[in-house]
Design an enzyme around this catalytic site. Structure first.
Site, PDB file in Angstrom:
ATOM      1  N   THR A  30      26.051 -25.831 -30.048  1.00  0.00           N
ATOM      2  CA  THR A  30      24.749 -25.550 -29.722  1.00  0.00           C
ATOM      3  C   THR A  30      25.359 -26.875 -29.172  1.00  0.00           C
ATOM      4  O   THR A  30      25.949 -27.721 -28.881  1.00  0.00           O
ATOM      5  CB  THR A  30      23.987 -27.061 -30.419  1.00  0.00           C
ATOM      6  OG1 THR A  30      23.427 -25.917 -31.810  1.00  0.00           O
ATOM      7  CG2 THR A  30      22.589 -27.044 -29.548  1.00  0.00           C
ATOM      8  N   VAL A  31      24.824 -27.186 -27.431  1.00  0.00           N
ATOM      9  CA  VAL A  31      25.376 -27.914 -26.191  1.00  0.00           C
ATOM     10  C   VAL A  31      23.674 -29.555 -25.765  1.00  0.00           C
ATOM     11  O   VAL A  31      23.009 -28.863 -26.209  1.00  0.00           O
ATOM     12  CB  VAL A  31      25.569 -27.564 -25.066  1.00  0.00           C
ATOM     13  CG1 VAL A  31      26.112 -28.711 -24.523  1.00  0.00           C
ATOM     14  CG2 VAL A  31      26.831 -26.353 -25.209  1.00  0.00           C
ATOM     15  N   LYS A  47      28.648 -31.066 -27.080  1.00  0.00           N
ATOM     16  CA  LYS A  47      29.025 -29.293 -27.729  1.00  0.00           C
ATOM     17  C   LYS A  47      29.636 -29.906 -29.245  1.00  0.00           C
ATOM     18  O   LYS A  47      30.068 -30.375 -29.771  1.00  0.00           O
ATOM     19  CB  LYS A  47      30.324 -28.480 -27.082  1.00  0.00           C
ATOM     20  CG  LYS A  47      29.883 -27.287 -27.580  1.00  0.00           C
ATOM     21  CD  LYS A  47      31.227 -26.097 -26.760  1.00  0.00           C
ATOM     22  CE  LYS A  47      30.859 -25.275 -27.046  1.00  0.00           C
ATOM     23  NZ  LYS A  47      31.566 -23.502 -26.020  1.00  0.00           N
ATOM     24  N   ASP A 140      38.106 -14.517 -21.819  1.00  0.00           N
ATOM     25  CA  ASP A 140      37.097 -14.696 -21.623  1.00  0.00           C
ATOM     26  C   ASP A 140      36.162 -14.863 -20.405  1.00  0.00           C
ATOM     27  O   ASP A 140      34.550 -15.865 -19.841  1.00  0.00           O
ATOM     28  CB  ASP A 140      35.820 -15.862 -22.722  1.00  0.00           C
ATOM     29  CG  ASP A 140      34.710 -14.845 -23.417  1.00  0.00           C
ATOM     30  OD1 ASP A 140      34.441 -13.448 -22.758  1.00  0.00           O
ATOM     31  OD2 ASP A 140      34.020 -15.226 -23.827  1.00  0.00           O
TER      32      ASP A 140
END
Ligand SMILES: Nc1ncnc2c1ncn2[C@@H]1O[C@H](COP(=O)(O)OP(=O)(O)OP(=O)(O)O)[C@@H](O)[C@H]1O
Length: 421
Positions: A30-31, A47, A140
């Protein structure tokens, strides 16, 4: 780095930072947005990764992200400022990017103008060249992992190195990483990784920027896999006058052997030499200094050539400057060098002395100087339209118009340089 304390739910408590909001959540983190306590009031993104949610593989990925980010320092890569932990969480303190991610940016606009795509592509290419020179593969790359700074002229920053790792130049990892829509076919088909994978992803991201959707966007997973594995080359719509059309073909070429970093970095559409960057600004300034010196020494032809050349770097460098004050100063310099170059042109090409016309304002003077050139006049008129749109509050339209005008003027300056050299 230091230890922190946190409750099991809700915003974490991180020493020296006040949490100010939640930015979002991904697969394992979760940021939050936070502000550094004390004088600097620096805004950061934190983060937070719950240790409980980490399998051994994701623990390993996160440690790689931390190790890797710590060593990277590039204007187009999200900076890792620090990291702290407590019994339950690991918190990465990251450079804050207020413009959200590229996917959202594209979706809001449907697709992007070619001039904006070129600027974004230059920034991606600069970051990729930096990573490539350090033997780092992201693996990515996708629009969700590319964040933007805020403001009228947002800059891209590559984020989320959770999957990236150092590769020896000829080694191949054996585990599927990254997101399918942007994943190179050799990964999907053979699970083969190499630095060429990132090049493929950039080609697909570029395609999405230009046309509003990824080339293999599909209704079903099976359909997507079929398209990725198909031997057919990626087909890029044959849109007239789209100079950037070729780049997705260069980057997203199916056989990795035909995907060439040098060809990509050297592509004329990307034009890395003139990409807005600290180097571009420095090159422009040093050429302008040489021009002024030649000018004051009476070497008019050489001064003319150098002013023109300097402008090809200084105009894009306008996009690099963040400070409004420095931007304004640079803009003034550009007008000054343009006027001087125009004046020298008449001296050099016609051999007759002519004083620059005196106009009431800087703008009028510029119009006066550019009158003989229809193309420049057309672009300057568009800039007037930009001012009008700005006064009406149509900021997006004004910005797009301004970018197009700058690009046209830059092309003209370049063509003059070619004609002169
Ligand atoms: N440095 C940052 N500045 C501003 N927002 C950020 C920053 N880092 C991440 N975010 C935002 O926080 C949210 C979660 O990011 P995170 O990297 O954890 O997940 P993700 O990339 O969306 O998903 P996944 O990790 O599953 O691929 C996203 O909306 C992202 O845009």
């Amino acid at each position: 780095m230091a230890a922190s304390s946190a409750g099991s739910d809700g915003p974490p408590s991180v020493p020296q930072f006040n949490i100010t909001g939640r930015l979002g959540a991904g697969t394992y983190a979760t940021v939050y947005q936070a502000i550094r306590q004390g004088g600097s009031r620096e805004v950061v993104a934190i983060k937070c990764v719950s240790k409980k949610s980490l399998t051994n593989t994701s623990k390993e990925n996160l440690l790689k992200e931390i190790e890797l980010l710590k060593t990277l320092n590039h204007p187009h890569i999200v900076r890792l400022i620090d990291f702290v932990w407590d019994a339950n969480h690991i918190h990465l303190i990251l450079e804050y990017c207020s413009g959200r991610d590229l996917l959202r940016f594209i979706k809001l606009r449907r697709c992007l103008s070619e001039s904006l795509v070129r600027r974004f592509l230059q920034q991606l290419a600069l970051a990729l060249r930096y990573l490539h020179s350090r033997n780092v593969v992201h693996m990515d790359l996708k629009p969700q992992n590319i964040l933007l700074t805020g403001g009228d002229s947002p800059k891209l920053k590559i984020a989320d190195f959770g999957f990236a790792h150092h590769l020896k130049s000829d080694s191949h990892a054996d585990q599927v990483r990254g997101s399918l829509l942007y994943m190179a076919p050799e990964i999907v088909v053979d699970r083969r990784y190499s630095p060429k994978c990132d090049l493929w992803s950039v080609g697909i991201i570029l395609y999405e920027c230009l046309f509003g959707r990824a080339p293999f966007a599909s209704e079903t997973h099976e359909d997507l896999l079929r398209k990725i594995a198909s031997p057919d080359p990626v087909s890029v719509p044959a849109v007239q006058c789209l100079a950037g059309r070729e780049v997705p073909l260069t980057a997203a070429s199916r056989p990795p052997s035909s995907r060439d970093h040098a060809a990509f970095f050297g592509h004329s559409f990307i034009d890395l030499d003139h990409a807005p960057s600290a180097e571009c600004l420095e090159k422009g300034k040093s050429l302008a200094l040489r021009a002024v010196k030649a000018d004051s020494g009476g070497e008019l032809e050489e001064a003319f050539r150098l002013y023109r050349l300097a402008l090809t770097y200084l105009v894009p460098a306008l996009h690099y400057e963040d400070s409004a004050q420095k931007k304004e100063q640079l803009r003034d310099r550009i007008y000054e060098y343009m006027s001087r170059a125009e004046y020298l042109q008449s001296e050099v090409t016609q051999g007759r002395p002519k004083r620059p016309p005196v106009a009431e304002s800087r703008w009028n003077r510029l119009l006066e100087l550019c009158k003989p050139d229809q193309d420049i006049m057309a672009s300057l008129k568009e800039i007037s339209a930009f001012n009008h749109k700005l006064s009406l509050g149509a900021h997006e339209e004004a910005l797009a118009l301004f970018e197009t005008c700058c690009d046209k003027l830059l092309e003209l300056i370049r063509s003059y340089n070619c004609a002169v050299m």
